[in-house]
Design a protein around this motif. Structure first.
Motif, PDB file in Angstrom:
ATOM      1  N   ARG A  52       0.840  -1.203   0.000  1.00  0.00           N
ATOM      2  CA  ARG A  52       0.000   0.000   0.000  1.00  0.00           C
ATOM      3  C   ARG A  52       0.877   1.256   0.000  1.00  0.00           C
ATOM      4  N   THR A  53       1.922   1.242   0.806  1.00  0.00           N
ATOM      5  CA  THR A  53       2.840   2.384   0.851  1.00  0.00           C
ATOM      6  C   THR A  53       3.506   2.597  -0.504  1.00  0.00           C
ATOM      7  N   ARG A  56       0.922   4.060  -2.982  1.00  0.00           N
ATOM      8  CA  ARG A  56       0.676   5.479  -2.708  1.00  0.00           C
ATOM      9  C   ARG A  56       1.845   6.337  -3.170  1.00  0.00           C
ATOM     10  N   ARG A  60       1.681   9.326  -5.965  1.00  0.00           N
ATOM     11  CA  ARG A  60       2.174  10.684  -5.717  1.00  0.00           C
ATOM     12  C   ARG A  60       3.225  11.072  -6.750  1.00  0.00           C
TER      13      ARG A  60
END
Length: 155
Positions: A52-53, A56, A60
């Motif tokens: 998930r990190t 994300r 970005r």
């Protein structure tokens, strides 16, 4: 772990990195792993959180790239190569955040808000870092050259 990460990220190369990072994280938290009621579920949770990190971060980064390339630079018939090289050298001497703020605000003519979004910082930080960066550039290049390069204040 790698297959789980591949299914979550959709990228086999990234999945291997996520799985390796998860193993390192589990090693550092081995006491928690051993005390967990379901160690395999705990390990899978670590992989899911790391995936998930990564997702994300990739989103970005794509936003920053899109924002960066959405403003095309103006075409110049006869660029002043020597001045451009001086500016590049001076920009290279600025810390990253100041350099990024100055370039996004003045070279790409982004608003303070758009610059803040692109860099993931507050508008106030953009204002202060741009101001400090321009002051540092004036020290390095001289006031006249800096005013010629900027021309007018950005939005």
């Amino acid at each position: 772990m790698s297959r789980l990460a591949a299914m979550l990220t959709g990228d086999p190369d990234c999945a291997d990195d996520v799985a390796a990072d998860a193993l390192v994280a589990l090693w550092h938290r081995w006491d928690r792993m051993r005390r967990a009621d379901h160690p395999l579920a705990y390990a899978r949770g670590v992989v899911a959180n790391m995936a998930r990190t990564r997702i994300r971060a990739a989103v970005r980064e794509r936003r920053r790239i899109t924002l960066f390339w959405s403003h095309r630079p103006e075409r110049v018939d006869a660029p002043d190569v020597a001045t451009a090289l001086d500016v590049r050298r001076a920009l290279a001497r600025l810390p990253f955040r100041k350099r990024a703020c100055v370039v996004l605000r003045h070279a790409l003519d982004l608003s303070e808000r758009d610059t803040a979004l692109a860099l993931g910082i507050s508008v106030g930080t953009v204002k202060s870092q741009t101001s400090k960066g321009m002051a540092q550039l004036q020290d390095l290049l001289g006031t006249r050259t800096t005013e010629e390069l900027v021309g007018r204040r950005s939005r």
